[in-house]
Design a protein around this motif. Structure first.
Motif, short mmCIF file in Angstrom:
data_model
loop_
_atom_site.label_atom_id
_atom_site.label_comp_id
_atom_site.label_asym_id
_atom_site.label_seq_id
_atom_site.Cartn_x
_atom_site.Cartn_y
_atom_site.Cartn_z
N ALA A 8 0.64 -0.60 -0.28
CA ALA A 8 -0.23 -0.02 -0.27
C ALA A 8 0.84 0.90 -0.11
O ALA A 8 1.33 1.66 0.86
N LEU A 9 1.07 1.78 -0.60
CA LEU A 9 1.90 3.61 -0.97
C LEU A 9 0.88 4.64 -0.97
O LEU A 9 -0.17 4.83 -1.70
N THR A 10 1.34 5.13 0.07
CA THR A 10 -0.11 5.79 0.42
C THR A 10 0.33 7.42 -0.57
O THR A 10 2.13 7.77 -1.58
N ILE A 11 -0.18 8.68 -1.34
CA ILE A 11 -0.06 9.60 -2.13
C ILE A 11 0.74 10.52 -1.51
O ILE A 11 2.09 11.05 -1.82
N GLY A 12 0.64 10.82 -0.17
CA GLY A 12 1.67 11.99 0.70
C GLY A 12 1.01 12.92 0.12
O GLY A 12 -0.32 13.17 0.66
N GLU A 13 1.83 14.32 0.28
CA GLU A 13 1.37 16.21 0.52
C GLU A 13 1.02 15.82 -1.36
O GLU A 13 2.31 15.91 -2.40
N PRO A 14 0.37 15.31 -1.88
CA PRO A 14 -0.12 16.19 -2.74
C PRO A 14 0.46 16.80 -3.87
O PRO A 14 0.62 17.12 -5.00
N GLY A 15 0.61 18.45 -2.75
CA GLY A 15 1.17 19.48 -4.41
C GLY A 15 2.49 19.18 -4.33
O GLY A 15 3.76 19.77 -4.99
N GLN A 31 12.94 -2.79 -14.67
CA GLN A 31 13.86 -2.48 -14.33
C GLN A 31 14.78 -2.71 -13.41
O GLN A 31 15.64 -3.08 -12.91
N ASP A 32 13.65 -2.66 -12.25
CA ASP A 32 14.34 -2.44 -10.60
C ASP A 32 14.20 -3.72 -10.26
O ASP A 32 13.98 -3.73 -8.90
N GLY A 33 12.84 -4.30 -10.48
CA GLY A 33 12.70 -5.62 -10.29
C GLY A 33 11.51 -5.23 -8.65
O GLY A 33 11.92 -5.79 -7.86
N ILE A 34 10.11 -3.77 -8.79
CA ILE A 34 9.88 -3.76 -7.92
C ILE A 34 8.82 -4.88 -7.59
O ILE A 34 7.46 -4.42 -9.22
N ALA A 35 8.05 -5.00 -6.36
CA ALA A 35 6.82 -5.98 -6.38
C ALA A 35 6.20 -4.90 -6.19
O ALA A 35 6.14 -3.90 -6.40
N PRO A 36 4.73 -5.38 -6.80
CA PRO A 36 3.24 -5.05 -6.68
C PRO A 36 3.61 -4.65 -5.74
O PRO A 36 3.07 -4.21 -4.48
N PHE A 37 2.41 -3.23 -6.07
CA PHE A 37 2.08 -2.22 -5.14
C PHE A 37 0.75 -1.09 -5.31
O PHE A 37 0.31 -1.36 -7.39
N CYS A 38 0.25 -0.55 -4.81
CA CYS A 38 -0.92 -0.13 -5.18
C CYS A 38 -0.72 1.59 -4.67
O CYS A 38 -0.65 1.31 -3.76
N LEU A 39 -1.70 2.55 -5.81
CA LEU A 39 -1.23 4.01 -4.85
C LEU A 39 -2.64 3.91 -4.80
O LEU A 39 -3.78 4.29 -5.45
N LEU A 40 -2.71 4.46 -3.39
CA LEU A 40 -3.83 5.15 -2.38
C LEU A 40 -4.34 6.75 -2.29
O LEU A 40 -3.20 6.95 -2.10
N SER A 41 -4.89 7.43 -3.40
CA SER A 41 -5.15 8.53 -3.45
C SER A 41 -6.66 8.50 -4.87
O SER A 41 -6.77 7.51 -4.99
N PRO A 42 -7.01 10.01 -4.79
CA PRO A 42 -7.86 10.37 -5.67
C PRO A 42 -7.51 10.32 -6.81
O PRO A 42 -6.04 10.65 -7.86
N SER A 43 -8.02 8.98 -8.14
CA SER A 43 -7.24 8.97 -9.33
C SER A 43 -6.78 10.58 -9.75
O SER A 43 -6.06 10.32 -11.11
#
Length: 338
Positions: A8-15, A31-43
């Motif tokens: 679960a990846l948070t959006i942080g400060e939107p600005g 390229q970097d072998g990143i495991a699946p993540f999901c961004l929690l944010s207004p689309s």
């Protein structure tokens, strides 16, 4: 690698640079072998970022984080959050979007605690904007600890490929450090650190090194007595409980390559004493890890960088390192049943 639940990846400060870091991390997933993540944010925030940076990034709004793994190779998964009616402006932190920031963190913790997410990775927040909206916590870590429940003692660890450090005190003035650096504080943080190195990093018998507070670790009391009255008793207690810890050691000789080979983590009395060496060794690859939580949490080791937000020049290296470390920790827990 053992398959883990999505991160679960948070959006942080939107600005700030959080949205573009997330998008660019997804672009470097193979390229970097990143495991699946999901961004929690207004689309709409994600779409606007992609449009502004003129990137070719398909997104897929998901109703459940479980869907993220299947679509991650082909689209950036976004778990929709309510956006309100406030426009996000790159480079501007606003109290009006504080609800988005808080909702993203809260939802990420909820998903991690339920087991739906393997870890929480947090993008940087702008505390001043949150304070203006009535945020009552001193910072990100304290909010996460509150969400984790009572009696949670969070411990900050900064890590890269060459060094792990734990500051025993954090955001306080130097003159306050000797008062807050008690034997009890040292013992508690060392125990939490050792436990996490076993559980999350697979180090069967962690080796801890404690840096002295004063020059030359006090020089036998001639340059300060904290090493003798506060730190040495902590070391003796920890050793008596079977924890491998050395020190207090002179901090100026602890961080060259030969010295680093003798320990798995360095614990330092104050903030800069810990962060200067780790940032010097690898400024862009540092990861902030919060130990002592009932879930895995990592984050990039930098701030919101409002001055470069939206310009397409923010480097995603630290976020990528945070995502990879979170996945490694989650895998280790899954393999060991911790």
């Amino acid at each position: 690698m053992t398959e883990i639940a999505p991160i679960a990846l948070t959006i942080g400060e939107p600005g700030g640079i959080g949205p573009e870091l997330a998008v660019n991390a997804w672009l470097r997933r193979k390229q970097d072998g990143i495991a699946p993540f999901c961004l929690l944010s207004p689309s709409n925030i994600v779409k606007n970022t992609i449009r502004q940076l003129e990137l070719d990034v398909p997104i897929k709004v998901v109703g459940n984080i479980d869907e993220a793994t299947a679509i991650f190779d082909h689209a950036l998964p976004v778990l929709e959050l309510a956006s309100g009616n406030d426009e996000v402006v790159s480079g501007v932190a606003s109290a009006a979007t504080a609800g988005i920031v808080i909702d993203s963190i809260t939802k990420a913790v909820e998903l991690a605690r339920s087991g739906s997410a393997s870890a929480v990775v947090t993008n940087p927040i702008q505390k001043s904007a949150l304070y203006a909206a009535g945020f009552k916590h001193p910072g990100h870590t304290e909010f996460l600890a509150d969400l984790a429940g009572p009696n949670t003692v969070p411990v900050m660890m900064l890590a890269n490929s060459q060094l792990r450090v734990v500051p025993l005190t954090i955001h306080i003035a130097l003159h306050e450090v000797p008062e807050q650096l008690t034997t009890e504080v040292i013992v508690r943080r060392c125990k939490i650190t050792a436990k996490s190195l076993i559980k999350d990093f697979g180090i069967a018998k962690p080796r801890l090194a404690l840096a002295g507070l004063n020059p030359h670790a006090g020089e036998d009391g001639t340059m300060g007595t904290e090493e003798q009255t506060i730190m040495a008793p902590a070391v003796a207690q920890l050793r008596g409980e079977g924890i491998d810890v050395i020190g207090p050691l002179p901090a100026d000789t602890m961080f060259h390559a030969e010295a680093r080979a003798n320990y798995d983590v360095a614990l330092c009395p104050y903030h800069d004493q810990a962060l200067i060496p780790v940032k010097t060794l690898d400024f862009h690859g540092g990861v902030n890890v919060t130990l002592g939580l009932p879930f895995i949490r990592t984050s990039p080791d930098h701030g919101t960088a409002l001055n470069i937000a939206g310009k397409g020049i923010a480097r995603p290296d630290s976020l990528i390192a945070a995502l990879k470390m979170a996945a490694e920790m989650a895998t280790k827990r899954l393999e060991t049943g911790a």
